[in-house]
Design a protein around this motif. Structure first.
Motif, PDB file in Angstrom:
ATOM      1  N   PHE A  18     -52.911  10.260 -92.007  1.00 16.80           N
ATOM      2  CA  PHE A  18     -53.772  10.604 -90.981  1.00 16.80           C
ATOM      3  C   PHE A  18     -53.105  10.830 -89.647  1.00 16.80           C
ATOM      4  CE2 PHE A  18     -57.087   9.669 -87.500  1.00 16.80           C
ATOM      5  CZ  PHE A  18     -58.045  10.477 -87.774  1.00 16.80           C
ATOM      6  N   PHE A  19     -52.377  10.107 -89.214  1.00 22.90           N
ATOM      7  CA  PHE A  19     -51.266  10.365 -88.170  1.00 22.90           C
ATOM      8  C   PHE A  19     -50.805  11.748 -87.979  1.00 22.90           C
ATOM      9  CE2 PHE A  19     -47.209   9.499 -85.780  1.00 22.90           C
ATOM     10  CZ  PHE A  19     -47.665   9.530 -84.695  1.00 22.90           C
ATOM     11  N   LEU A  20     -50.157  12.066 -89.006  1.00 27.58           N
ATOM     12  CA  LEU A  20     -49.520  13.317 -89.252  1.00 27.58           C
ATOM     13  C   LEU A  20     -50.459  14.521 -89.119  1.00 27.58           C
ATOM     14  CD1 LEU A  20     -46.693  12.598 -91.923  1.00 27.58           C
ATOM     15  CD2 LEU A  20     -46.532  12.694 -89.430  1.00 27.58           C
ATOM     16  N   VAL A  21     -51.548  14.300 -89.761  1.00 26.37           N
ATOM     17  CA  VAL A  21     -52.459  15.430 -90.028  1.00 26.37           C
ATOM     18  C   VAL A  21     -53.062  15.646 -88.513  1.00 26.37           C
ATOM     19  CG1 VAL A  21     -55.014  16.045 -90.802  1.00 26.37           C
ATOM     20  CG2 VAL A  21     -53.050  15.181 -92.434  1.00 26.37           C
ATOM     21  N   ALA A  22     -53.375  14.257 -87.630  1.00 25.22           N
ATOM     22  CA  ALA A  22     -53.820  14.646 -86.276  1.00 25.22           C
ATOM     23  C   ALA A  22     -52.895  15.266 -85.537  1.00 25.22           C
ATOM     24  CB  ALA A  22     -54.233  13.151 -86.089  1.00 25.22           C
ATOM     25  N   VAL A  23     -51.926  15.015 -85.506  1.00 26.69           N
ATOM     26  CA  VAL A  23     -50.816  15.652 -84.760  1.00 26.69           C
ATOM     27  C   VAL A  23     -50.728  17.024 -85.141  1.00 26.69           C
ATOM     28  CG1 VAL A  23     -48.342  15.814 -84.209  1.00 26.69           C
ATOM     29  CG2 VAL A  23     -49.488  13.669 -84.164  1.00 26.69           C
ATOM     30  N   MET A  24     -50.462  17.323 -86.255  1.00 28.01           N
ATOM     31  CA  MET A  24     -50.672  18.803 -86.671  1.00 28.01           C
ATOM     32  C   MET A  24     -51.779  19.377 -86.295  1.00 28.01           C
ATOM     33  SD  MET A  24     -49.722  20.342 -90.477  1.00 28.01           S
ATOM     34  CE  MET A  24     -51.089  19.661 -91.125  1.00 28.01           C
TER      35      MET A  24
END
Length: 587
Positions: A18-24
């Motif tokens: 979720f962290f990576l998706v949010a940043v992207m």
């Protein structure tokens, strides 16, 4: 790794994705709005974070996710957060709050204090990056404060949000730990309960294997049931119950074979099991728990049951055979749990096996006693026949020879006549002795079979008796009977003929041996005076005719049954039914 730990690890991995998706998503929207290129530094960090998450997933699937990997994943999240903030110009504020994800992970993985430190590090890094872009050394203080006020506010908000998230993460961790401890406690209790069950069943098996007396077996089953309740609930002497084992009697009603804590007045009770809880247990063949057993239409007559609030009835069964019930009742409510019922079923099964063994042992002992009795009767019978027959005749021959010795000198012709009579007496004695030897050990029974042996017996008895003996036998019966069964039938026929000779005053005897269904039937019928069978059966203790009892015992040794039919003045028929060996020959 247990299920609770696995759930936590999957939560952390999902938060990482979720962290990576949010940043992207945040950077991707900024790229679209500004119509600019995707930052290469951020792209490299996203790829690195994705690879790290894949490694974590593989490790978890292989159940090899250790403490070191967990710490490395946390450091990876922190480094990615700082890298994303440093590598994304003009959108640090948006990415700043995405850092709440690793802050939450730190709180759940380690502690609230570490997550606060991480929050402070992220906010400090954010301020340093923002101020370095403004050039805090090249502006005066008022202008600097005015220019950096948004960054200050964002940082303070993150501190507050990070503290709250850290607190929530810590509470989630504590909840998960409490859940884990509760599961471990439940597992420990389940293990202890299983150990208690195994211990009690082992003790019961040890107790039951130490005796073949069915009365001791019943008492042991009740003792273990009572001890099971006390140990199962750890209540010691604070718990009370009554117990009884009900077995089927000859009239198919249940009688109390063994009991504990039951008033003496209840011992004589009998239960037809036609209605109420016991009828339900008979129909369902399953344990029955009843509340307020004093309202049961059959149990209400028990004084002991009247003071109980709950009772349990366990059927005692082995295959299709029903022996009765194990019943426990307690003055306490809701005391018999499902786990305790399972334990009682195991206790009952062990008790039934022990009862079967005891019954088999008792049957073997009874067979042994019958064999000893039959052998003793055979010796007495032989002694009596020798005394009444050959011994008397030999004594008479000795007297006649002494008389003949005196006649030789006085009247030689008369002496010759006396010698002829003595010769006849000696020949008759020889036949009697040969007949006795034949009955004691009929070798023809082993060499030629039952039909030939009975035919030879008929011939020998016809030579020494005035009774006409008729025989009808199917030769196939020799293939349907064991060696022991053939011997039993032979001696049954011989004993039946002796009874006719002694008591019946008959002129004829008919012997029939034939297969019928899965059995071999032997009939011995006479046309003698007959007797009252019902009077003979009712006077078991004072029977004078022990021959009929011997017939029954010999038939039982061959797993057979004996039926006697007789009417005064119309003769007697004895029917012996013995199971055949090979079912295919009995069709």
């Amino acid at each position: 790794m247990n299920a609770s730990e696995a759930k936590i690890e999957w939560l952390f991995i999902n938060l990482g994705w979720f962290f990576l998706v949010a940043v992207m998503s945040v950077i991707g929207l900024d790229v679209i709005i500004r119509d600019s290129a995707f930052p290469s530094t951020v792209l490299a960090l996203l790829i690195f974070g994705g690879v790290a998450n894949i490694i974590a997933v593989v490790s978890l699937l292989q159940n090899s996710s250790g403490k070191l990997l967990q710490r490395l994943m946390l450091l990876n999240d922190i480094a990615l957060t700082l890298g994303f903030i440093a590598g994304s110009s003009k959108i640090q504020s948006q990415l700043l709050f995405v850092s709440l994800i690793p802050i939450t992970v730190a709180a759940m993985r380690i502690s609230w204090f570490v997550s606060i430190l991480l929050t402070s590090a992220v906010v400090g890094s954010y301020w340093l990056i923002a101020w370095s872009e403004i050039g805090f050394l090249s502006v005066n203080a008022p202008e600097f404060i005015y220019t950096t006020l948004p960054q200050l506010i964002n940082g303070l908000i993150l501190v507050i949000a990070g503290s709250a998230v850290s607190y929530i993460g810590t509470r989630i961790k504590q909840s998960l730990l409490i859940e884990r401890k509760q599961q471990e406690k439940e597992a420990q209790l389940a293990l202890q309960s299983a150990q208690k069950k195994i211990k009690l069943i082992f003790e019961l098996a040890s107790t039951l294997s130490a005796t073949l007396n069915y009365e001791l077996i019943l008492e042991a089953a009740l003792d273990v049931s009572d001890a099971s309740l006390r140990e199962f609930f750890n209540k010691g002497d604070d718990i009370s119950q009554i117990g009884m084992i009900l077995l089927y009697g000859m009239d198919q009603t249940l009688y109390i074979a063994a009991s504990q804590g039951l008033p003496d007045a209840d011992i004589v009770l009998r239960f037809p099991a036609q209605e109420g809880a016991m009828a339900d247990a008979v129909a369902s063949v399953e344990p029955i728990i009843i509340n307020h057993p004093y309202d049961d239409p059959e149990l209400k007559y028990s004084m002991g049951i009247n003071g109980c609030q709950q009772a349990i009835i366990i059927p005692l069964r082995a295959g299709f055979d029903s022996y009765g019930f194990l019943m426990l009742a307690s003055p306490e409510e809701d005391i018999y749990s499902d786990e305790f019922v399972e334990l009682l079923v195991a206790v009952s099964n062990q008790a039934v096996l022990a009862l079967q063994n005891a019954s088999l042992y008792q049957s073997l002992m009874d067979d042994k006693d019958r064999l000893v009795t039959i052998e003793e009767d055979a010796r007495k019978h032989l002694a009596r026949n020798l005394h009444d027959g050959p011994t008397q005749i030999i004594a008479a021959i000795a007297m006649r020879l002494n008389y003949i010795r005196l006649l030789i000198k006085k009247d030689p012709d008369e002496a010759v006549k006396e010698l002829a009579e003595v010769e006849d007496m000696a020949r008759m004695t020889t036949k009697d002795i040969r007949q006795m030897l034949f009955i004691l050990r009929p070798l023809i029974l082993e060499s030629q079979g039952l039909v030939a042996a009975v035919e030879q017996l008929r011939q020998k008895l016809s030579e020494t008796n005035n009774i006409e003996i008729h025989m009808e036998a199917d030769s196939v019966v020799d293939k349907l009977l064991t060696k022991e069964a053939k011997g039993s039938i032979f001696y049954i026929i011989e004993e039946a003929i002796n009874n006719v000779k002694k008591h019946a005053k008959a002129q004829n005897i008919w012997i029939r041996i034939y297969p019928q269904g899965l059995n071999v039937i032997t009939e011995v019928k006479d046309d003698g005076v007959g007797f009252d069978v019902s009077e003979w059966e009712n006077n078991y203790a004072g029977r004078g005719n022990m021959g009929l009892m011997n017939l029954q015992e010999r038939a039982e040794l061959a797993k057979g049954q004996t039926a006697v039919r007789s009417t005064l003045g119309e003769g007697t028929t004895i029917i012996v039914t013995i199971p055949a060996v090979h079912k295919e020959h009995t069709a």
